[in-house]
Design a protein around this motif. Structure first.
Motif, PDB file in Angstrom:
ATOM      1  N   GLN A  95      34.714  43.306 -28.107  1.00 24.16           N
ATOM      2  CA  GLN A  95      35.579  42.966 -27.274  1.00 24.16           C
ATOM      3  C   GLN A  95      35.082  41.974 -26.223  1.00 24.16           C
ATOM      4  O   GLN A  95      35.739  41.991 -25.375  1.00 24.16           O
ATOM      5  CB  GLN A  95      35.259  44.732 -26.911  1.00 24.16           C
ATOM      6  CG  GLN A  95      36.863  44.946 -26.021  1.00 24.16           C
ATOM      7  CD  GLN A  95      37.052  46.515 -25.490  1.00 24.16           C
ATOM      8  OE1 GLN A  95      35.628  47.297 -24.864  1.00 24.16           O
ATOM      9  NE2 GLN A  95      37.799  46.476 -24.573  1.00 24.16           N
ATOM     10  N   LEU A  96      33.515  42.643 -26.614  1.00 21.97           N
ATOM     11  CA  LEU A  96      33.294  41.452 -25.674  1.00 21.97           C
ATOM     12  C   LEU A  96      33.435  40.017 -25.264  1.00 21.97           C
ATOM     13  O   LEU A  96      33.703  39.005 -24.744  1.00 21.97           O
ATOM     14  CB  LEU A  96      31.382  41.519 -26.115  1.00 21.97           C
ATOM     15  CG  LEU A  96      30.419  40.773 -24.563  1.00 21.97           C
ATOM     16  CD1 LEU A  96      30.896  40.884 -23.237  1.00 21.97           C
ATOM     17  CD2 LEU A  96      29.297  40.994 -24.833  1.00 21.97           C
ATOM     18  N   GLN A  97      33.140  39.306 -27.206  1.00 22.25           N
ATOM     19  CA  GLN A  97      34.295  37.886 -27.343  1.00 22.25           C
ATOM     20  C   GLN A  97      35.344  37.727 -26.868  1.00 22.25           C
ATOM     21  O   GLN A  97      35.308  36.586 -26.534  1.00 22.25           O
ATOM     22  CB  GLN A  97      33.665  37.369 -28.969  1.00 22.25           C
ATOM     23  CG  GLN A  97      33.643  36.533 -29.405  1.00 22.25           C
ATOM     24  CD  GLN A  97      32.501  35.488 -29.023  1.00 22.25           C
ATOM     25  OE1 GLN A  97      31.584  36.138 -29.166  1.00 22.25           O
ATOM     26  NE2 GLN A  97      33.283  34.453 -28.123  1.00 22.25           N
ATOM     27  N   ASN A  98      36.212  38.450 -27.064  1.00 18.18           N
ATOM     28  CA  ASN A  98      37.445  38.232 -26.663  1.00 18.18           C
ATOM     29  C   ASN A  98      37.679  38.198 -25.573  1.00 18.18           C
ATOM     30  O   ASN A  98      38.538  36.919 -24.843  1.00 18.18           O
ATOM     31  CB  ASN A  98      38.627  39.576 -27.254  1.00 18.18           C
ATOM     32  CG  ASN A  98      38.884  39.841 -28.828  1.00 18.18           C
ATOM     33  OD1 ASN A  98      38.468  38.783 -29.688  1.00 18.18           O
ATOM     34  ND2 ASN A  98      38.991  40.840 -28.828  1.00 18.18           N
ATOM     35  N   GLY A 145      34.612  52.631 -23.497  1.00 15.78           N
ATOM     36  CA  GLY A 145      33.721  52.183 -24.557  1.00 15.78           C
ATOM     37  C   GLY A 145      32.905  52.810 -24.876  1.00 15.78           C
ATOM     38  O   GLY A 145      32.423  52.045 -26.346  1.00 15.78           O
ATOM     39  N   ILE A 146      32.101  53.481 -24.864  1.00 15.07           N
ATOM     40  CA  ILE A 146      30.985  54.379 -25.470  1.00 15.07           C
ATOM     41  C   ILE A 146      31.714  55.383 -26.460  1.00 15.07           C
ATOM     42  O   ILE A 146      30.318  55.761 -27.488  1.00 15.07           O
ATOM     43  CB  ILE A 146      30.445  55.881 -24.473  1.00 15.07           C
ATOM     44  CG1 ILE A 146      29.476  56.655 -24.888  1.00 15.07           C
ATOM     45  CG2 ILE A 146      32.271  56.739 -24.356  1.00 15.07           C
ATOM     46  CD1 ILE A 146      28.235  55.558 -24.534  1.00 15.07           C
ATOM     47  N   ASP A 147      33.175  54.955 -26.932  1.00 18.13           N
ATOM     48  CA  ASP A 147      33.433  55.569 -28.754  1.00 18.13           C
ATOM     49  C   ASP A 147      33.796  54.732 -29.436  1.00 18.13           C
ATOM     50  O   ASP A 147      33.684  54.970 -30.192  1.00 18.13           O
ATOM     51  CB  ASP A 147      34.741  56.733 -27.792  1.00 18.13           C
ATOM     52  CG  ASP A 147      35.688  55.439 -27.234  1.00 18.13           C
ATOM     53  OD1 ASP A 147      35.382  54.813 -26.243  1.00 18.13           O
ATOM     54  OD2 ASP A 147      37.141  55.460 -27.336  1.00 18.13           O
ATOM     55  N   LEU A 148      32.954  53.214 -28.824  1.00 22.04           N
ATOM     56  CA  LEU A 148      33.539  52.065 -29.553  1.00 22.04           C
ATOM     57  C   LEU A 148      31.814  51.835 -30.487  1.00 22.04           C
ATOM     58  O   LEU A 148      30.717  52.882 -29.719  1.00 22.04           O
ATOM     59  CB  LEU A 148      33.905  51.437 -29.370  1.00 22.04           C
ATOM     60  CG  LEU A 148      34.732  51.106 -28.561  1.00 22.04           C
ATOM     61  CD1 LEU A 148      35.225  49.835 -27.477  1.00 22.04           C
ATOM     62  CD2 LEU A 148      36.263  51.227 -29.276  1.00 22.04           C
ATOM     63  N   SER A 149      32.267  51.649 -31.434  1.00 25.96           N
ATOM     64  CA  SER A 149      30.706  51.253 -32.296  1.00 25.96           C
ATOM     65  C   SER A 149      30.169  49.765 -32.272  1.00 25.96           C
ATOM     66  O   SER A 149      31.429  49.477 -30.701  1.00 25.96           O
ATOM     67  CB  SER A 149      31.315  51.114 -34.020  1.00 25.96           C
ATOM     68  OG  SER A 149      31.638  49.517 -33.733  1.00 25.96           O
ATOM     69  N   PRO A 150      28.653  49.823 -31.850  1.00 16.61           N
ATOM     70  CA  PRO A 150      28.465  48.543 -31.047  1.00 16.61           C
ATOM     71  C   PRO A 150      29.198  47.004 -31.536  1.00 16.61           C
ATOM     72  O   PRO A 150      28.832  46.292 -31.162  1.00 16.61           O
ATOM     73  CB  PRO A 150      27.090  47.979 -32.369  1.00 16.61           C
ATOM     74  CG  PRO A 150      26.777  49.603 -32.417  1.00 16.61           C
ATOM     75  CD  PRO A 150      27.620  50.172 -32.574  1.00 16.61           C
ATOM     76  N   GLU A 151      30.054  46.822 -33.079  1.00 18.66           N
ATOM     77  CA  GLU A 151      30.327  45.421 -33.923  1.00 18.66           C
ATOM     78  C   GLU A 151      31.627  45.451 -32.755  1.00 18.66           C
ATOM     79  O   GLU A 151      31.945  44.862 -32.999  1.00 18.66           O
ATOM     80  CB  GLU A 151      30.946  46.158 -35.650  1.00 18.66           C
ATOM     81  CG  GLU A 151      28.703  45.711 -36.354  1.00 18.66           C
ATOM     82  CD  GLU A 151      28.780  47.560 -35.858  1.00 18.66           C
ATOM     83  OE1 GLU A 151      29.501  48.406 -35.822  1.00 18.66           O
ATOM     84  OE2 GLU A 151      27.235  47.501 -36.279  1.00 18.66           O
TER      85      GLU A 151
END
Length: 104
Positions: free
Chosen positions: A75-78, A64-70
């Motif tokens: 992803q966390l909400q899902n 997940g380091i390549d993902l933006s905070p948004e």
């Protein structure tokens, strides 16, 4: 102009422990060497450089380091929604009394 080499992919083996990223003991050893005017300062500095590089590689290998905070928040909400849905289904199936669960 030479192209910058991409960092090598490092596989993270299990959870990262707090000691894996602790620089204080190495810095303490460097300071002790400097106080004693020891010749081991360069060796300790190289150890610190190696520790920093190892930590950089661990961070880059994190999922997940390549993902933006948004994107991470989405992803966390899902994942939270999935857990909530699964818990609701589990409670629904438990309430059907189809399973005889022995009470201990």
């Amino acid at each position: 102009m030479a192209a910058a080499a991409a960092p090598a992919a490092v596989e993270v083996k299990g959870p990262i422990k707090q000691d894996d990223c602790s620089f204080l003991p190495v810095v303490h050893d460097i300071i002790k060497c400097m106080d004693k005017d020891s010749q081991d300062v360069h060796q300790e500095l190289n150890r610190l450089k190696a520790k920093l590089q190892e930590t950089r590689e661990m961070v880059l290998a994190m999922p997940g380091i390549d993902l933006s905070p948004e994107q991470q928040q989405l992803q966390l909400q899902n994942l939270r929604d999935q857990v909530r849905t699964k818990n609701e289904l589990l409670q629904k199936y438990k309430s059907l009394c189809m399973f005889d669960i022995p009470k201990t």
